[in-house]
Design a protein around this motif. Sequence first.
Motif, PDB file in Angstrom:
ATOM      1  N   MET A   1      -9.041 -56.176  44.250  1.00  0.00           N
ATOM      2  CA  MET A   1      -7.708 -55.572  44.159  1.00  0.00           C
ATOM      3  C   MET A   1      -7.691 -54.554  43.025  1.00  0.00           C
ATOM      4  SD  MET A   1      -3.975 -57.425  43.856  1.00  0.00           S
ATOM      5  CE  MET A   1      -4.263 -58.195  42.270  1.00  0.00           C
ATOM      6  N   TYR A   2      -7.198 -53.362  43.305  1.00  0.00           N
ATOM      7  CA  TYR A   2      -7.077 -52.308  42.298  1.00  0.00           C
ATOM      8  C   TYR A   2      -5.615 -52.253  41.844  1.00  0.00           C
ATOM      9  CZ  TYR A   2     -11.592 -50.943  44.223  1.00  0.00           C
ATOM     10  OH  TYR A   2     -12.896 -50.939  44.658  1.00  0.00           O
ATOM     11  N   THR A   3      -5.414 -52.275  40.515  1.00  0.00           N
ATOM     12  CA  THR A   3      -4.048 -52.381  40.005  1.00  0.00           C
ATOM     13  C   THR A   3      -3.649 -51.268  39.042  1.00  0.00           C
ATOM     14  OG1 THR A   3      -4.782 -53.821  38.206  1.00  0.00           O
ATOM     15  CG2 THR A   3      -4.066 -54.891  40.253  1.00  0.00           C
ATOM     16  N   THR A   4      -4.601 -50.442  38.609  1.00  0.00           N
ATOM     17  CA  THR A   4      -4.253 -49.295  37.752  1.00  0.00           C
ATOM     18  C   THR A   4      -4.789 -48.020  38.383  1.00  0.00           C
ATOM     19  OG1 THR A   4      -6.195 -49.768  36.354  1.00  0.00           O
ATOM     20  CG2 THR A   4      -4.046 -50.589  35.596  1.00  0.00           C
ATOM     21  N   LEU A   5      -6.103 -47.817  38.262  1.00  0.00           N
ATOM     22  CA  LEU A   5      -6.743 -46.630  38.838  1.00  0.00           C
ATOM     23  C   LEU A   5      -7.768 -47.032  39.887  1.00  0.00           C
ATOM     24  CD1 LEU A   5      -7.488 -44.495  35.631  1.00  0.00           C
ATOM     25  CD2 LEU A   5      -5.580 -44.215  37.237  1.00  0.00           C
ATOM     26  N   ILE A   6      -8.030 -46.111  40.806  1.00  0.00           N
ATOM     27  CA  ILE A   6      -9.127 -46.250  41.754  1.00  0.00           C
ATOM     28  C   ILE A   6      -9.857 -44.915  41.784  1.00  0.00           C
ATOM     29  CG2 ILE A   6      -7.668 -45.628  43.750  1.00  0.00           C
ATOM     30  CD1 ILE A   6      -9.351 -47.585  45.429  1.00  0.00           C
ATOM     31  N   ASP A 104       0.171 -57.501  52.539  1.00  0.00           N
ATOM     32  CA  ASP A 104      -1.250 -57.800  52.379  1.00  0.00           C
ATOM     33  C   ASP A 104      -2.092 -56.560  52.142  1.00  0.00           C
ATOM     34  OD1 ASP A 104      -0.956 -56.691  54.907  1.00  0.00           O
ATOM     35  OD2 ASP A 104      -2.389 -58.047  55.869  1.00  0.00           O
ATOM     36  N   MET A 105      -1.469 -55.403  52.010  1.00  0.00           N
ATOM     37  CA  MET A 105      -2.211 -54.147  51.882  1.00  0.00           C
ATOM     38  C   MET A 105      -2.453 -53.748  50.430  1.00  0.00           C
ATOM     39  SD  MET A 105      -0.553 -51.624  54.767  1.00  0.00           S
ATOM     40  CE  MET A 105      -0.937 -51.808  56.507  1.00  0.00           C
ATOM     41  N   GLN A 106      -3.606 -53.104  50.216  1.00  0.00           N
ATOM     42  CA  GLN A 106      -3.856 -52.376  48.981  1.00  0.00           C
ATOM     43  C   GLN A 106      -3.217 -50.999  49.128  1.00  0.00           C
ATOM     44  OE1 GLN A 106      -5.938 -52.901  45.932  1.00  0.00           O
ATOM     45  NE2 GLN A 106      -4.775 -51.054  45.432  1.00  0.00           N
ATOM     46  N   ALA A 107      -2.403 -50.612  48.164  1.00  0.00           N
ATOM     47  CA  ALA A 107      -1.823 -49.267  48.169  1.00  0.00           C
ATOM     48  C   ALA A 107      -2.626 -48.361  47.255  1.00  0.00           C
ATOM     49  CB  ALA A 107      -0.370 -49.315  47.717  1.00  0.00           C
ATOM     50  N   VAL A 108      -2.867 -47.148  47.717  1.00  0.00           N
ATOM     51  CA  VAL A 108      -3.508 -46.104  46.909  1.00  0.00           C
ATOM     52  C   VAL A 108      -2.568 -44.908  46.917  1.00  0.00           C
ATOM     53  CG1 VAL A 108      -5.485 -44.551  46.686  1.00  0.00           C
ATOM     54  CG2 VAL A 108      -5.834 -46.905  47.474  1.00  0.00           C
ATOM     55  N   VAL A 109      -2.192 -44.449  45.745  1.00  0.00           N
ATOM     56  CA  VAL A 109      -1.249 -43.336  45.630  1.00  0.00           C
ATOM     57  C   VAL A 109      -1.932 -42.165  44.946  1.00  0.00           C
ATOM     58  CG1 VAL A 109       0.718 -44.913  45.560  1.00  0.00           C
ATOM     59  CG2 VAL A 109      -0.299 -44.166  43.414  1.00  0.00           C
ATOM     60  N   VAL A 133      -1.690 -51.977  43.798  1.00  0.00           N
ATOM     61  CA  VAL A 133      -1.457 -50.542  43.931  1.00  0.00           C
ATOM     62  C   VAL A 133      -2.193 -49.837  42.808  1.00  0.00           C
ATOM     63  CG1 VAL A 133       0.769 -50.844  42.720  1.00  0.00           C
ATOM     64  CG2 VAL A 133       0.273 -48.695  43.909  1.00  0.00           C
ATOM     65  N   ALA A 134      -2.874 -48.754  43.151  1.00  0.00           N
ATOM     66  CA  ALA A 134      -3.645 -47.992  42.172  1.00  0.00           C
ATOM     67  C   ALA A 134      -3.497 -46.505  42.439  1.00  0.00           C
ATOM     68  CB  ALA A 134      -5.124 -48.392  42.225  1.00  0.00           C
ATOM     69  N   ALA A 135      -3.522 -45.735  41.362  1.00  0.00           N
ATOM     70  CA  ALA A 135      -3.483 -44.275  41.469  1.00  0.00           C
ATOM     71  C   ALA A 135      -4.903 -43.747  41.613  1.00  0.00           C
ATOM     72  CB  ALA A 135      -2.814 -43.670  40.237  1.00  0.00           C
ATOM     73  N   LEU A 136      -5.089 -42.812  42.528  1.00  0.00           N
ATOM     74  CA  LEU A 136      -6.391 -42.181  42.712  1.00  0.00           C
ATOM     75  C   LEU A 136      -6.669 -41.278  41.516  1.00  0.00           C
ATOM     76  CD1 LEU A 136      -8.908 -41.584  44.416  1.00  0.00           C
ATOM     77  CD2 LEU A 136      -7.576 -39.779  45.566  1.00  0.00           C
ATOM     78  N   ASP A 137      -7.662 -41.631  40.723  1.00  0.00           N
ATOM     79  CA  ASP A 137      -7.958 -40.884  39.511  1.00  0.00           C
ATOM     80  C   ASP A 137      -8.416 -39.466  39.867  1.00  0.00           C
ATOM     81  OD1 ASP A 137      -8.146 -40.528  36.794  1.00  0.00           O
ATOM     82  OD2 ASP A 137     -10.009 -41.655  36.546  1.00  0.00           O
ATOM     83  N   GLY A 138      -7.688 -38.480  39.365  1.00  0.00           N
ATOM     84  CA  GLY A 138      -8.005 -37.085  39.655  1.00  0.00           C
ATOM     85  C   GLY A 138      -7.284 -36.522  40.854  1.00  0.00           C
ATOM     86  N   GLY A 139      -6.606 -37.386  41.610  1.00  0.00           N
ATOM     87  CA  GLY A 139      -5.806 -36.913  42.731  1.00  0.00           C
ATOM     88  C   GLY A 139      -6.598 -36.283  43.853  1.00  0.00           C
ATOM     89  N   LEU A 140      -5.909 -35.486  44.652  1.00  0.00           N
ATOM     90  CA  LEU A 140      -6.569 -34.864  45.805  1.00  0.00           C
ATOM     91  C   LEU A 140      -7.699 -33.941  45.364  1.00  0.00           C
ATOM     92  CD1 LEU A 140      -6.469 -34.614  48.925  1.00  0.00           C
ATOM     93  CD2 LEU A 140      -5.098 -32.549  48.592  1.00  0.00           C
ATOM     94  N   GLN A 141      -7.539 -33.303  44.218  1.00  0.00           N
ATOM     95  CA  GLN A 141      -8.590 -32.399  43.734  1.00  0.00           C
ATOM     96  C   GLN A 141      -9.911 -33.142  43.557  1.00  0.00           C
ATOM     97  OE1 GLN A 141      -5.478 -32.724  42.551  1.00  0.00           O
ATOM     98  NE2 GLN A 141      -4.687 -30.838  41.637  1.00  0.00           N
TER      99      GLN A 141
END
Length: 298
Positions: A1-6, A104-109, A133-141
Amino acid sequence: MYTTLISTTQLQALIGSGKPFMVFDCTFDLMQPASGQQLYLQAHIPGAVYANLDTALSAPHGAPSSDGSVIATDAGRPASGGRHPLPSREAFATWLSSVGFSNDMQAVVYDRNGANYCGRLWWMLKWAGHDAVAALDGGLQAWQAAGGPVATGEEAAHFQSNFAFGTPLRRLVSAEEVLKDLGRPAQTLIDARAPARFRGETEPLDPVAGHIPGALNRPFAQNIGADGLFKPADQLRQEFETLLAGRDPASVVHHCGSGVSAIPNVLGMEIAGLGQSALFAGSWSEWCSDPSRPFAKG
């Protein structure tokens, strides 16, 4: 489970793992609100759901009934004031269910804005009791730089789910609570706005310039390094400890203009290992709406 960054590598592995997950694109622009969805349609991570700050992650400014009064049900009442009032947890759960997100889902934002807008959804899911829930480090870029595929246009509609909110995992603070603890050691305010706005030299969005008395200033972009990723945990910890100057990290209440750009500071403190801190979601836009509340400049 990712809870801060992914990381992009971890997201690629998650996509191929067969585990339930959902990706959300939260790209937005305060000055051009329609541009976020336009950018999403031009390029997004395949399967990503677009989460619009104005319509999905904020409540209307009061829901008028047929006689012009404001609906007083819990589900219809915003959970905060300000320019981007939080929707009730009931209304938020309804939106999550409408896009097919389940417990039951992992969220990635992610976004294209230095985690400024995707942080809002990260925090809201925690507030709804969903820790995965985790934020994608660096975003779409970062995703594109790593060779990740992108899709264009609309995604196929998701099946309706039945997301159920649980016990809040993050603390929401009201304007009344901030005022009650103003100037007391039990509360340390951190304002994420740009220095000129914090000092009251300019105010492009709200009717009053300045800041809440006693607040410290840490612009949200300071959490991001030159590579577009969050700074290393040790560096973030050193920077926050320098800012706090001996104050208890557990006393921190984050805010900004409307409760959105404060979240990278919330996330930054957690990455740094400084624990969970509170959010004053109404932020300066709610605070300055009442002329009886004090404010400072400089």
